[in-house]
Design a protein around this motif. Structure first.
Motif, PDB file in Angstrom:
ATOM      1  N   THR A  12     -44.539 -26.678  48.769  1.00 42.57           N
ATOM      2  CA  THR A  12     -43.633 -27.821  48.828  1.00 42.57           C
ATOM      3  C   THR A  12     -43.147 -28.229  47.441  1.00 42.57           C
ATOM      4  OG1 THR A  12     -45.403 -29.458  48.664  1.00 42.57           O
ATOM      5  CG2 THR A  12     -44.835 -28.680  50.856  1.00 42.57           C
ATOM      6  N   THR A  13     -41.941 -28.767  47.412  1.00 43.85           N
ATOM      7  CA  THR A  13     -41.386 -29.294  46.171  1.00 43.85           C
ATOM      8  C   THR A  13     -41.963 -30.683  45.884  1.00 43.85           C
ATOM      9  OG1 THR A  13     -39.504 -30.205  47.385  1.00 43.85           O
ATOM     10  CG2 THR A  13     -39.230 -28.021  46.391  1.00 43.85           C
ATOM     11  N   THR A  14     -41.978 -31.011  44.615  1.00 42.86           N
ATOM     12  CA  THR A  14     -42.243 -32.395  44.198  1.00 42.86           C
ATOM     13  C   THR A  14     -40.892 -33.042  43.933  1.00 42.86           C
ATOM     14  OG1 THR A  14     -44.366 -31.816  43.182  1.00 42.86           O
ATOM     15  CG2 THR A  14     -43.324 -33.874  42.468  1.00 42.86           C
ATOM     16  N   THR A  47     -45.988 -23.563  42.174  1.00 44.38           N
ATOM     17  CA  THR A  47     -44.862 -23.377  41.259  1.00 44.38           C
ATOM     18  C   THR A  47     -43.707 -24.276  41.652  1.00 44.38           C
ATOM     19  OG1 THR A  47     -45.530 -21.066  40.970  1.00 44.38           O
ATOM     20  CG2 THR A  47     -43.316 -21.673  40.244  1.00 44.38           C
ATOM     21  N   LEU A  48     -43.357 -24.292  42.944  1.00 44.69           N
ATOM     22  CA  LEU A  48     -42.250 -25.123  43.397  1.00 44.69           C
ATOM     23  C   LEU A  48     -42.573 -26.611  43.296  1.00 44.69           C
ATOM     24  CD1 LEU A  48     -40.865 -23.161  46.467  1.00 44.69           C
ATOM     25  CD2 LEU A  48     -39.613 -23.797  44.405  1.00 44.69           C
ATOM     26  N   GLY A  49     -43.842 -26.944  43.272  1.00 43.98           N
ATOM     27  CA  GLY A  49     -44.244 -28.328  43.062  1.00 43.98           C
ATOM     28  C   GLY A  49     -44.249 -28.732  41.607  1.00 43.98           C
ATOM     29  N   GLU A  50     -43.835 -27.807  40.729  1.00 48.29           N
ATOM     30  CA  GLU A  50     -43.720 -28.050  39.286  1.00 48.29           C
ATOM     31  C   GLU A  50     -45.034 -28.532  38.684  1.00 48.29           C
ATOM     32  OE1 GLU A  50     -39.691 -29.566  37.995  1.00 48.29           O
ATOM     33  OE2 GLU A  50     -39.401 -29.750  40.179  1.00 48.29           O
ATOM     34  N   ASN A  51     -46.114 -27.879  39.126  1.00 50.59           N
ATOM     35  CA  ASN A  51     -47.463 -28.260  38.717  1.00 50.59           C
ATOM     36  C   ASN A  51     -47.591 -28.433  37.206  1.00 50.59           C
ATOM     37  OD1 ASN A  51     -50.276 -28.014  37.917  1.00 50.59           O
ATOM     38  ND2 ASN A  51     -50.724 -27.326  39.982  1.00 50.59           N
ATOM     39  N   CYS A  52     -47.126 -27.445  36.469  1.00 48.11           N
ATOM     40  CA  CYS A  52     -47.350 -27.451  35.015  1.00 48.11           C
ATOM     41  C   CYS A  52     -46.446 -28.423  34.271  1.00 48.11           C
ATOM     42  CB  CYS A  52     -47.191 -26.034  34.467  1.00 48.11           C
ATOM     43  SG  CYS A  52     -48.477 -24.899  35.055  1.00 48.11           S
ATOM     44  N   LEU A 245     -33.304 -15.903  46.343  1.00 54.82           N
ATOM     45  CA  LEU A 245     -33.366 -16.979  45.350  1.00 54.82           C
ATOM     46  C   LEU A 245     -34.798 -17.298  44.953  1.00 54.82           C
ATOM     47  CD1 LEU A 245     -30.716 -19.434  46.873  1.00 54.82           C
ATOM     48  CD2 LEU A 245     -30.368 -17.750  45.046  1.00 54.82           C
ATOM     49  N   ASP A 246     -35.753 -16.902  45.780  1.00 54.85           N
ATOM     50  CA  ASP A 246     -37.169 -17.169  45.531  1.00 54.85           C
ATOM     51  C   ASP A 246     -37.757 -16.273  44.449  1.00 54.85           C
ATOM     52  OD1 ASP A 246     -39.761 -18.416  46.297  1.00 54.85           O
ATOM     53  OD2 ASP A 246     -40.251 -16.416  47.037  1.00 54.85           O
ATOM     54  N   THR A 247     -37.051 -15.217  44.043  1.00 53.52           N
ATOM     55  CA  THR A 247     -37.622 -14.229  43.132  1.00 53.52           C
ATOM     56  C   THR A 247     -37.044 -14.324  41.721  1.00 53.52           C
ATOM     57  OG1 THR A 247     -36.002 -12.534  43.762  1.00 53.52           O
ATOM     58  CG2 THR A 247     -38.032 -12.647  45.051  1.00 53.52           C
ATOM     59  N   HIS A 248     -36.314 -15.376  41.423  1.00 59.88           N
ATOM     60  CA  HIS A 248     -35.696 -15.551  40.119  1.00 59.88           C
ATOM     61  C   HIS A 248     -36.536 -16.516  39.283  1.00 59.88           C
ATOM     62  CE1 HIS A 248     -32.630 -16.721  37.131  1.00 59.88           C
ATOM     63  NE2 HIS A 248     -32.025 -15.582  37.433  1.00 59.88           N
ATOM     64  N   ILE A 249     -36.430 -16.394  37.965  1.00 62.40           N
ATOM     65  CA  ILE A 249     -37.186 -17.288  37.092  1.00 62.40           C
ATOM     66  C   ILE A 249     -36.822 -18.748  37.332  1.00 62.40           C
ATOM     67  CG2 ILE A 249     -35.548 -17.183  35.168  1.00 62.40           C
ATOM     68  CD1 ILE A 249     -38.021 -17.144  33.293  1.00 62.40           C
ATOM     69  N   LYS A 250     -35.607 -19.001  37.833  1.00 62.90           N
ATOM     70  CA  LYS A 250     -35.170 -20.364  38.131  1.00 62.90           C
ATOM     71  C   LYS A 250     -35.316 -20.697  39.618  1.00 62.90           C
ATOM     72  CE  LYS A 250     -31.964 -20.950  34.278  1.00 62.90           C
ATOM     73  NZ  LYS A 250     -30.581 -21.340  33.876  1.00 62.90           N
ATOM     74  N   LEU A 251     -36.323 -20.120  40.257  1.00 64.34           N
ATOM     75  CA  LEU A 251     -36.494 -20.357  41.688  1.00 64.34           C
ATOM     76  C   LEU A 251     -36.618 -21.839  42.018  1.00 64.34           C
ATOM     77  CD1 LEU A 251     -40.091 -19.602  43.010  1.00 64.34           C
ATOM     78  CD2 LEU A 251     -39.585 -19.835  40.587  1.00 64.34           C
ATOM     79  N   VAL A 252     -37.220 -22.629  41.131  1.00 63.09           N
ATOM     80  CA  VAL A 252     -37.376 -24.059  41.417  1.00 63.09           C
ATOM     81  C   VAL A 252     -36.012 -24.729  41.491  1.00 63.09           C
ATOM     82  CG1 VAL A 252     -38.361 -26.240  40.642  1.00 63.09           C
ATOM     83  CG2 VAL A 252     -39.659 -24.123  40.344  1.00 63.09           C
TER      84      VAL A 252
END
Length: 297
Positions: A12-14, A47-52, A245-252
């Motif tokens: 999930t996204t944040t 990753t999509l939750g922008e954990n870091c 789109l999920d496999t690019h460095i800018k997937l988020v």
């Protein structure tokens, strides 16, 4: 350790406000939209939750709000992506106290650990609590490859129950099965290999574009997991340009833009990420809008 994890688990996204502060209410609204589509679990702070890009107190706030809001309707997993083993252990222990149902554990961030160090990191996090663990293998993004032989080595730790396989090498599903048998529940972690992974024995899909197209994602997995591959293939071919789109460095940025276009989220990201502009934005929007225009019933 007995778990029943299988099916679609959105990463999930944040959600963020315009000033990049965490939007808890928006995040929970997005969770509701995913739950209404019939997903089988939720993974926060991946990753999509922008954990870091989150500080510790924000991660804790997000987990507490989500666990309370979901209230046991589906399993809630927390991503564990820290720069040191001690921080990962501390966060894993805190996530357990908050009440999550499991962890998605990544190798330590920044430093690229070798085989011995990677195995030691995962074992230490497992010993930090009693939660079942989904091991996340993504050498493309994080530079550390957890091989089938390494998973065989880790098989004596009962807390390791599942693998999110994101090497982009679909052969790995079969290699893990051949090396480890049915020891682990396997999840596809790459959107545009979901159908192939299902055919080879994956029991679940940690999905990204589900944040924009939840109903289609759930339907695709239902078809694939019940061997209705002819129907699944038709839907998959419609979906695949978006799944890329999920496999690019800018997937988020890409997936959040897709969610915004579909009316199920905001494209706001936290720096150093920035919303897309110019030609790149128009190219991604063209893919998304074509998918919306030709969306199957």
């Amino acid at each position: 350790m007995n778990t029943t994890w299988r099916g679609v688990f959105p990463a999930t996204t944040t959600e963020f406000h315009g000033d990049q502060s965490v939007d808890i209410a928006g995040t929970l609204r997005h969770v509701d939209q995913l739950l209404q589509s019939g997903v089988d679990g939720l993974i926060l702070l991946g990753t999509l939750g922008e954990n870091c890009s989150l500080d510790h107190s924000e991660k804790v706030e997000i987990l507490k709000a989500a666990v309370e809001h979901v209230a046991g309707r589906v399993p809630v997993l927390a991503g564990v992506a820290e720069c040191s083993t001690s921080l990962a252990c501390r966060f894993a222990n805190e996530a357990q106290r908050i009440g999550v149902n499991g962890l998605m554990v990544l190798p330590a961030m920044v430093y690229k650990s070798d085989v011995r160090e990677t195995i030691a990191h995962f074992r230490a996090v497992a010993r930090a609590g009693d939660l079942p663990i989904l091991c996340y293998n993504n050498p493309v993004s994080y530079g550390v490859d957890i091989t089938p032989a390494m998973f065989a080595d880790l098989a004596d730790e009962p807390r390791f129950v599942a693998i999110k396989e994101s090497s982009e090498n679909v052969r790995r599903i079969t290699d893990i099965k051949n090396t480890c048998g049915e020891r682990y529940t396997l999840f596809c972690g790459v959107d545009d290999l979901a159908l192939e992974a299902a055919m080879l024995g994956a029991a679940g899909w940690v999905a990204g574009l589900v944040n924009a197209f939840p109903l289609e994602t759930v339907r695709l997995w239902e078809l694939a997991s019940t061997n209705r591959f002819t129907e699944a293939l038709k839907l998959y071919r419609w979906f695949t340009p978006s799944l890329h789109l999920d496999t690019h460095i800018k997937l988020v940025q890409y997936i959040k833009l897709a969610a915004a276009e579909c009316g199920v989220g905001s494209e706001m990201v936290r720096a150093p990420r920035m919303p897309l502009i110019g030609k790149e934005r128009e190219e991604v929007l063209e893919i998304i809008r074509r998918a919306i225009k030709t969306r199957p019933r």
